[in-house]
Write an enzyme that holds these catalytic residues in place. Structure first.
Site, PDB file in Angstrom:
ATOM      1  N   TYR A  41       5.554   7.308  -7.694  1.00  0.00           N
ATOM      2  CA  TYR A  41       4.132   7.081  -7.408  1.00  0.00           C
ATOM      3  C   TYR A  41       3.310   8.339  -7.688  1.00  0.00           C
ATOM      4  CZ  TYR A  41      -0.131   5.696  -4.972  1.00  0.00           C
ATOM      5  OH  TYR A  41      -1.438   5.405  -4.681  1.00  0.00           O
ATOM      6  N   ALA A  60      -8.135   6.660   1.344  1.00  0.00           N
ATOM      7  CA  ALA A  60      -8.639   5.392   1.890  1.00  0.00           C
ATOM      8  C   ALA A  60      -8.971   5.533   3.371  1.00  0.00           C
ATOM      9  CB  ALA A  60      -7.607   4.290   1.676  1.00  0.00           C
ATOM     10  N   THR A  61      -8.121   6.238   4.110  1.00  0.00           N
ATOM     11  CA  THR A  61      -8.354   6.431   5.548  1.00  0.00           C
ATOM     12  C   THR A  61      -9.645   7.216   5.782  1.00  0.00           C
ATOM     13  OG1 THR A  61      -5.974   6.423   5.943  1.00  0.00           O
ATOM     14  CG2 THR A  61      -7.331   7.354   7.674  1.00  0.00           C
ATOM     15  N   LYS A  81      -8.558  -1.027  11.860  1.00  0.00           N
ATOM     16  CA  LYS A  81      -9.361  -0.409  12.908  1.00  0.00           C
ATOM     17  C   LYS A  81     -10.500  -1.283  13.410  1.00  0.00           C
ATOM     18  CE  LYS A  81      -8.682   4.048  10.595  1.00  0.00           C
ATOM     19  NZ  LYS A  81      -9.379   5.111   9.867  1.00  0.00           N
ATOM     20  N   GLY A 108       0.857  -1.182   0.000  1.00  0.00           N
ATOM     21  CA  GLY A 108       0.000   0.000   0.000  1.00  0.00           C
ATOM     22  C   GLY A 108       0.887   1.223   0.000  1.00  0.00           C
ATOM     23  N   PHE A 109       0.652   2.143  -0.945  1.00  0.00           N
ATOM     24  CA  PHE A 109       1.556   3.298  -1.036  1.00  0.00           C
ATOM     25  C   PHE A 109       0.789   4.605  -1.186  1.00  0.00           C
ATOM     26  CE2 PHE A 109       5.637   5.342  -2.293  1.00  0.00           C
ATOM     27  CZ  PHE A 109       6.424   4.795  -1.285  1.00  0.00           C
ATOM     28  N   GLY A 110      -0.377   4.659  -0.513  1.00  0.00           N
ATOM     29  CA  GLY A 110      -1.108   5.920  -0.421  1.00  0.00           C
ATOM     30  C   GLY A 110      -0.439   6.796   0.625  1.00  0.00           C
ATOM     31  N   HIS A 147     -17.786   4.734   9.338  1.00  0.00           N
ATOM     32  CA  HIS A 147     -18.188   4.667  10.749  1.00  0.00           C
ATOM     33  C   HIS A 147     -19.319   5.639  11.080  1.00  0.00           C
ATOM     34  CE1 HIS A 147     -15.065   2.021  12.432  1.00  0.00           C
ATOM     35  NE2 HIS A 147     -14.235   2.565  11.568  1.00  0.00           N
ATOM     36  N   GLU A 203     -12.625   5.073   5.166  1.00  0.00           N
ATOM     37  CA  GLU A 203     -12.857   4.174   6.309  1.00  0.00           C
ATOM     38  C   GLU A 203     -13.546   4.917   7.455  1.00  0.00           C
ATOM     39  OE1 GLU A 203     -10.290   0.938   7.603  1.00  0.00           O
ATOM     40  OE2 GLU A 203      -8.820   1.635   6.137  1.00  0.00           O
TER      41      GLU A 203
END
EC number: 2.6.1.121
Length: 329
Positions: A56, A188-189, A122, A11-13, A196, A192
């Protein structure tokens, strides 16, 4: 002096790039491999973090890194199967869908890889899937460290230590503040986190376009307020015998337009001492430490601890509440 530990990043975000930067000045660990969804790069003598990030950001994949990169739609599988010797991987991957990290762990098992894996995931349900793979991971010769970011991770470990003052732990309350200048650096974070929120789910958040995320953030002035999150701190503290999971709560505020934290990240542990006194310990993170520093630092500390366990022939799965991280110099 012992040889440097050879590590890879999947993963390279935003998180993966921060992990590469954090490793660059370290002497005990060397980045030898990294992968994104479109390609990967590896070099036994080590990869240059700045070159990886430049490739990237300018071309969209590590696969374009000369001369070490390779474009591939099966980047994770090809990297695992490559001959590059790697002691451990940090899985800096978005856990969307909710079984994604578990499926990556299955790939390592299937390909006969031996070593250490660490994640910073998480959700309680995601960690429970991995805990269910304990015997499989142990049989495969893999030492897996789960929930080893900031929360779960650093703050869960702090709660585990603070609990020692008490005969009974009544409540563990984790409150986090995250400030980032631009949500696109941590797409992506943020997705996520949206998952929630009331009215959203992992599936809904994963399916949202960038424009839809932008529209939501416009409605909230860039602020995400998260309460009673499904966070694996609960199952990790329960597993460690500290308290029942229903005594653990996690919530916080994420500001996606301002690097300054909207509030100080802390964990409060309330309990009863053996003399019958009720008290609360509070562990607060410095506001100047970024999300990336508080996630990637512990992840590599737990990776180092995992490598030490692996060398002693100890395999299976462990959480941040069970094992002390080791500082990476």
């Amino acid at each position: 002096m012992p040889a440097a530990m050879r590590v890879g990043i999947l993963g390279f975000g935003g998180l993966g790039q921060a992990a590469a930067k954090l490793l660059a000045p370290k002497g005990e660990m060397i980045l030898v491999a990294a992968a994104d969804k479109n390609g990967y790069a590896h070099a036994a003598e080590g990869l240059n973090a700045s070159s990886c990030i430049a490739a990237y950001q300018s071309q969209g994949s590590l696969g374009y890194l000369e001369p070490h990169g390779k474009i591939s739609t099966e980047s994770i599988e090809e990297l695992i199967a490559s001959s590059c010797p790697i002691d451990g991987y940090f899985l800096a991957l978005p856990n969307l869908p909710n079984d994604f990290i578990a499926s990556v762990a299955q790939q390592f098992i299937k390909l006969g890889w031996h070593g250490v894996l660490v994640d910073a995931i998480k959700r309680t349900s995601a960690v429970e899937q991995l805990l269910g793979m304990k015997a499989e991971l142990a049989a495969a010769g893999i030492t897996y460290m789960t929930g080893c970011g900031a929360t779960p991770g650093l703050l869960t470990a702090a709660a585990s230590l603070a609990a020692q003052s008490y005969a009974e732990v009544h409540q563990v309350k984790i409150t986090f503040g995250v400030g980032i200048a631009n949500w696109e650096a941590y797409r992506a974070t943020i997705r996520e986190d949206i998952a929630h929120m009331p009215g959203y789910s992992v599936e809904v958040a994963r399916a949202m376009t960038d424009a839809e995320v932008e529209a939501l953030l416009d409605q909230t002035d860039g602020i995400l307020t998260l309460e009673n999150m499904e966070h694996a701190d609960d199952v990790m503290l329960e597993l460690a015998g500290i308290c029942d999971r229903d005594r653990v709560t996690v919530g916080g505020i994420v500001d996606t337009r301002n690097p300054k934290k909207p509030l100080s990240t802390n964990v409060k542990i309330t309990g009863r001492t053996f003399e019958g006194k009720i008290s609360t310990h509070t562990f607060t993170l410095g506001d100047e430490t970024s999300m990336a520093a508080n996630v990637c630092g512990p992840a590599f500390g737990y990776l180092k601890a995992g490598i030490q366990l692996h060398k002693r022939g100890i395999h299976g799965i462990f959480t941040a509440a069970e094992i002390m991280p080791q500082f990476v110099k």
